[in-house]
Design an enzyme around this catalytic site. Structure first.
Site, PDB file in Angstrom:
ATOM      1  N   ASP A 136       0.770  -1.235   0.000  1.00 56.14           N
ATOM      2  CA  ASP A 136       0.000   0.000   0.000  1.00 56.14           C
ATOM      3  C   ASP A 136       0.812   1.301   0.000  1.00 56.14           C
ATOM      4  O   ASP A 136       0.456   2.240  -0.686  1.00 56.14           O
ATOM      5  CB  ASP A 136      -0.980  -0.010   1.189  1.00 56.14           C
ATOM      6  CG  ASP A 136      -2.020   1.092   1.093  1.00 56.14           C
ATOM      7  OD1 ASP A 136      -2.353   1.482  -0.039  1.00 56.14           O
ATOM      8  OD2 ASP A 136      -2.483   1.558   2.134  1.00 56.14           O
ATOM      9  N   CYS A 190     -18.589  -7.127 -14.417  1.00 54.01           N
ATOM     10  CA  CYS A 190     -19.566  -6.144 -13.944  1.00 54.01           C
ATOM     11  C   CYS A 190     -20.820  -6.102 -14.830  1.00 54.01           C
ATOM     12  O   CYS A 190     -21.917  -5.824 -14.343  1.00 54.01           O
ATOM     13  CB  CYS A 190     -18.941  -4.746 -13.898  1.00 54.01           C
ATOM     14  SG  CYS A 190     -17.801  -4.495 -12.523  1.00 54.01           S
ATOM     15  N   CYS A 193     -24.374  -3.874 -14.553  1.00 58.96           N
ATOM     16  CA  CYS A 193     -24.642  -3.459 -13.167  1.00 58.96           C
ATOM     17  C   CYS A 193     -24.037  -2.090 -12.874  1.00 58.96           C
ATOM     18  O   CYS A 193     -22.884  -1.815 -13.217  1.00 58.96           O
ATOM     19  CB  CYS A 193     -24.070  -4.489 -12.202  1.00 58.96           C
ATOM     20  SG  CYS A 193     -24.301  -4.076 -10.449  1.00 58.96           S
ATOM     21  N   CYS A 196     -22.817   0.074  -7.616  1.00 60.52           N
ATOM     22  CA  CYS A 196     -21.823   0.854  -6.873  1.00 60.52           C
ATOM     23  C   CYS A 196     -21.906   2.328  -7.237  1.00 60.52           C
ATOM     24  O   CYS A 196     -21.745   3.200  -6.372  1.00 60.52           O
ATOM     25  CB  CYS A 196     -20.420   0.307  -7.111  1.00 60.52           C
ATOM     26  SG  CYS A 196     -19.861   0.340  -8.839  1.00 60.52           S
ATOM     27  N   CYS A 200     -23.169   5.674  -4.328  1.00 56.44           N
ATOM     28  CA  CYS A 200     -22.246   6.680  -3.811  1.00 56.44           C
ATOM     29  C   CYS A 200     -22.992   7.923  -3.334  1.00 56.44           C
ATOM     30  O   CYS A 200     -23.692   8.573  -4.111  1.00 56.44           O
ATOM     31  CB  CYS A 200     -21.229   7.071  -4.882  1.00 56.44           C
ATOM     32  SG  CYS A 200     -20.026   8.288  -4.286  1.00 56.44           S
ATOM     33  N   CYS A 216     -14.911  11.753  -2.783  1.00 59.23           N
ATOM     34  CA  CYS A 216     -15.065  10.439  -2.128  1.00 59.23           C
ATOM     35  C   CYS A 216     -15.009  10.591  -0.606  1.00 59.23           C
ATOM     36  O   CYS A 216     -14.098  11.233  -0.064  1.00 59.23           O
ATOM     37  CB  CYS A 216     -13.956   9.509  -2.610  1.00 59.23           C
ATOM     38  SG  CYS A 216     -13.925   7.903  -1.792  1.00 59.23           S
ATOM     39  N   CYS A 243     -15.713   4.837   3.953  1.00 57.36           N
ATOM     40  CA  CYS A 243     -17.069   4.584   3.463  1.00 57.36           C
ATOM     41  C   CYS A 243     -17.060   3.239   2.755  1.00 57.36           C
ATOM     42  O   CYS A 243     -16.174   2.978   1.939  1.00 57.36           O
ATOM     43  CB  CYS A 243     -17.518   5.693   2.518  1.00 57.36           C
ATOM     44  SG  CYS A 243     -19.165   5.464   1.812  1.00 57.36           S
ATOM     45  N   CYS A 246     -20.060   1.758  -1.762  1.00 55.60           N
ATOM     46  CA  CYS A 246     -19.902   1.228  -3.119  1.00 55.60           C
ATOM     47  C   CYS A 246     -19.424  -0.214  -3.107  1.00 55.60           C
ATOM     48  O   CYS A 246     -19.721  -0.988  -4.032  1.00 55.60           O
ATOM     49  CB  CYS A 246     -18.972   2.113  -3.954  1.00 55.60           C
ATOM     50  SG  CYS A 246     -17.247   2.135  -3.419  1.00 55.60           S
ATOM     51  N   CYS A 250     -22.098  -4.343  -3.884  1.00 53.95           N
ATOM     52  CA  CYS A 250     -21.688  -5.169  -5.022  1.00 53.95           C
ATOM     53  C   CYS A 250     -22.313  -6.561  -4.941  1.00 53.95           C
ATOM     54  O   CYS A 250     -22.147  -7.267  -3.925  1.00 53.95           O
ATOM     55  CB  CYS A 250     -20.164  -5.295  -5.061  1.00 53.95           C
ATOM     56  SG  CYS A 250     -19.569  -6.314  -6.437  1.00 53.95           S
TER      57      CYS A 250
END
Length: 349
Positions: A136, A190, A193, A196, A200, A216, A243, A246, A250
């Site tokens: 990360d 996806c 769809c 997500c 938001c 965001c 958050c 989103c 799914c």
């Protein structure tokens, strides 16, 4: 014991499972050729906000070879943090703060890096070579590389989605100079769809597969250091760190098994539904005590109390007024401003 027919790659994946990784796959170092240009376009649009390190190390981030020219293979690892309860359950509980699922347990940086280092030691024992491990904080594009390796695909929310683990994987990478046999990349599942995108609260997606960090809630409550723009405050609701909306909506999450989650990421009880009144009363020492060992500790007391003040303003709970009044005199100007805004909002509720 390994059999004579087991390849290094097969033994590597078995060792990764033993070390607590739910997923392991391999990509060649040049497997995500479009990532560099997509990153460039994203940065040029200003979608990274105040995350200047994304811009400063863009060349290194653009490809594995840009960071380490000797890399030949990329091992992508995933640890599951699939929640055992609905991440959206507290949406209407105004006096409680909502903390993103990933931050309710131990700091993933520490847990994932420990596993990566152990796997790296194992690999060097099997075949001495140079390698590097990343979790990360390095200029590594984990999500495109994970998709190229076959761990999942980048969904329309830009995060990785796995057919086996849904949206709940912490990613880590090992760059190796060994030319390992790669896995097949995953395709995008996806379809039509848009769950997500529709979920938001702040319309942070200017287009499918593109997130504008400046809108965001995860960015606003974690990375953003100044006052949260007023246009987003009501939409933040009671979210005080991150958050999940989103991710949580799914449809692929129906395949994610919370039993597969690494136990280190099981949420601490005190972080499941903290009272806003307690958070508003935090000083530095109290903040460090509560969030020790958590990724939340990186934002510090002031940003947490700022977030709690915004949530308090959205709560409709008059019991928080006195705590907010005290915070209007806080030494941190951003906290004081957020408290004043919350007081004014509660007075109209």
């Amino acid at each position: 014991m390994p059999t004579q027919t087991e390849t290094l790659e097969q033994r590597l994946k078995a060792e990764a499972r033993r070390l607590g990784f739910a997923a392991c796959a391999i990509a060649p170092a040049d497997a995500a050729p479009l990532a560099r240009e997509r990153l460039k376009s994203w940065l040029e649009a200003g979608h990274h906000g105040e995350m200047l390190w994304m811009e400063e190390r863009a060349e290194q981030r653009g490809s594995p070879q840009g960071l380490w020219p000797e890399v030949r293979s990329v091992l992508m690892l995933g640890m599951s943090y699939a929640p055992g309860r609905d991440p959206l359950a507290l949406a209407e509980v105004g006096d409680r703060g909502r903390i993103s699922v990933y931050a309710q347990g131990r700091d993933y940086h520490d847990v994932v890096k420990k596993g990566l280092k152990a796997l790296a030691r194992w690999l060097v024992e099997q075949q001495p070579s140079a390698l590097k491990v990343f979790v990360d904080t390095a200029p590594v594009m984990e999500k495109p590389l994970a998709a190229a390796a076959g761990l999942g695909w980048q969904g329309k929310h830009s995060n990785l989605v796995s057919r086996a683990h849904g949206s709940w994987l912490f990613l880590g990478a090992i760059y190796s100079e060994i030319a390992l046999e790669p896995d097949a990349p995953e395709i995008d599942h996806c379809g039509s769809c848009t769950a997500c995108q529709a979920a938001c609260p702040t319309d942070a997606f200017p287009a499918p597969y593109v997130v504008d960090a400046r809108r965001c809630i995860s960015y606003l409550t974690i990375e953003h250091k100044g006052p949260i723009p007023e246009e987003f405050r009501a939409s933040i609701g009671n979210r005080i760190y991150g958050c999940d909306d989103c991710l949580a909506v799914c449809p692929w999450n129906k395949f994610a098994d919370s039993a597969a989650a690494n136990r280190a990421f099981i949420g601490r009880a005190e972080l499941a539904a903290p009272e806003l009144g307690d958070l508003l009363a935090l000083d530095d020492a109290g903040f460090r005590e509560i969030f020790s060992g958590s990724p939340i500790k990186r934002i510090g007391r002031n940003r947490m109390v700022r977030n709690a003040a915004v949530a308090a303003g959205n709560s409709g709970d008059a019991r928080l007024i006195e705590r907010l009044r005290l915070l209007t005199a806080d030494e941190d100007a951003v906290v004081a401003e957020a408290a004043a805004w919350a007081l004014e909002r509660l007075s109209r509720s």
